[in-house]
Design a protein around this motif. Sequence first.
Motif, PDB file in Angstrom:
ATOM      1  N   ASP B  50       0.799  -1.228   0.000  1.00 50.23           N
ATOM      2  CA  ASP B  50       0.000   0.000   0.000  1.00 50.23           C
ATOM      3  C   ASP B  50       0.832   1.278   0.000  1.00 50.23           C
ATOM      4  N   TYR B 126      -1.676  14.521 -15.417  1.00 49.79           N
ATOM      5  CA  TYR B 126      -2.486  13.359 -15.106  1.00 49.79           C
ATOM      6  C   TYR B 126      -1.613  12.113 -14.902  1.00 49.79           C
ATOM      7  N   GLU B 127      -0.698  11.939 -15.851  1.00 45.06           N
ATOM      8  CA  GLU B 127       0.192  10.768 -15.788  1.00 45.06           C
ATOM      9  C   GLU B 127       1.076  10.837 -14.536  1.00 45.06           C
ATOM     10  N   GLU B 129       0.492  12.377 -11.734  1.00 47.06           N
ATOM     11  CA  GLU B 129      -0.302  12.128 -10.528  1.00 47.06           C
ATOM     12  C   GLU B 129      -0.582  10.628 -10.373  1.00 47.06           C
ATOM     13  N   LYS B 130      -0.887   9.997 -11.503  1.00 49.76           N
ATOM     14  CA  LYS B 130      -1.201   8.564 -11.457  1.00 49.76           C
ATOM     15  C   LYS B 130      -0.010   7.766 -10.906  1.00 49.76           C
ATOM     16  N   TRP B 131       1.178   8.083 -11.376  1.00 50.65           N
ATOM     17  CA  TRP B 131       2.352   7.341 -10.896  1.00 50.65           C
ATOM     18  C   TRP B 131       2.626   7.651  -9.429  1.00 50.65           C
ATOM     19  N   GLN B 133       0.650   8.511  -7.087  1.00 51.89           N
ATOM     20  CA  GLN B 133      -0.349   8.018  -6.132  1.00 51.89           C
ATOM     21  C   GLN B 133      -0.012   6.639  -5.570  1.00 51.89           C
ATOM     22  N   SER B 134       1.007   6.014  -6.138  1.00 53.67           N
ATOM     23  CA  SER B 134       1.393   4.693  -5.640  1.00 53.67           C
ATOM     24  C   SER B 134       2.133   4.781  -4.311  1.00 53.67           C
TER      25      SER B 134
END
Lengths: 279, 156
Positions: B50, B126-127, B129-131, B133-134
């Motif tokens: 997580d 966007y990209e 943020e996506k990465w 968020q891990s």
Amino acid sequence: MIANDFVYCKPGNRREAVKAYRALSKEDKKVFYYNGGSEIITMARAGSNAPDAVIDLKGIKECNKLELEEDYLVIGGAVSLNTIEESGLFPLLGTTGSRIADHTNQCRITLGGNISGTIIYKETVLPLLLTDAKIILYGPRGFRRLQFKNAFDQRIKLRDGEFIYQVKIKKEMLSLPFTHVKKTAIEKIDYPLVTVCSISYGNYLRFAFSGLCSFPFRSVEIEKILNDSQLSAEERLEKTHGLLPEPPVTDYQGTGEYRLFVFDNIIKAILERRNNEVL
Amino acid sequence: MKYYEGDCVIELDVNNEIRKATVRPSDVLLDVLREQFGLTGAKPGCKNGDCGTCTILMDGLPAKACLVLAVEAVGHKILTVEGLGGHTPIQEAFVQYNAFQCGYCTSGFLMVCHALAERKPNADEYEMEKWLQSNICRCTSYQEIREAVKSVLKHI
């Protein structure tokens, strides 16, 4: 640290995989097929479901296939969600997969693993149910080629020793207009309260759901109601509630009542948008 | 067919160096990196996939080392924060933008950001943020981390 020991093997082809399964599952040993491993490792570490052996399917070439053939897109069971998304070949599945766990985990979680895992949401099932996908299973008795909807009823119906080899989707279904909405309780990255996938096929909306009940599903009866333009949105939703396959889930993320409220709002928005498009 | 049972000796390609380790098949990569190789940059956090503090790169893609079996890593190229060497653009940017407080999450963030910059130098917001968020930063240095990453991407 995982407390218990297990055997790990990585076959190079499907026959070796089944042979290993047969050999390892003797004496009531618990043998799991293994793709990305996130769920198996998590459960084994917690001690809740530890295997005696795992068979890693990532060494099977055909399970790593992601390719457009003449009429179909073929996706191997060991292809990661990130690979599917980055390929852009099946936007609905790519989008759905890109909201399962987080990006780093999406580089490991596989299509086969998500479909056959024990976590109830299995959101990759939704696009497959909507697009009349086929599934190819392989096991001790060879191949079984099935319509995905016939192979999946609340969970994937695998026979002893079978694994998900490939999934095939007709080319014409890959680029249909779609909606994907995932609502979580608080964090963006979390299990869904409700996930709705919808495609427009011949001016008819198809719907599939996850999170609402304890398994993902598509219901033809619900689709009929939701496409009935003689009814108001409120009437459609009310009728839909009576057609759910089981009462909505109540858990720490939300009550069944709240899930239904979220579901109604998602569907209303989809129907409104469709009406605007038609007008 | 690869087959591992009991204690077995494996060879791992870590930071461009082939290293041997004696492992059980159920040992996760995180523990082997830290306890056998002394590579403590990958941090144990939630150990549940997580939080991202244990992120390493496997063939150039980020992976949470707590969710990878060490035996699975055989034949793959593993890169840990030690392998970055200290002067990559993203490391320099983290220093410049003060993109850390306690530092516990930093190595995991560095690995994700390094992979993003290498694989997708033209990534958009966007990209990015996506990465990002891990990974979780309990000190909430997110804004500084975001600025550091932006500075090494080309088009933001």
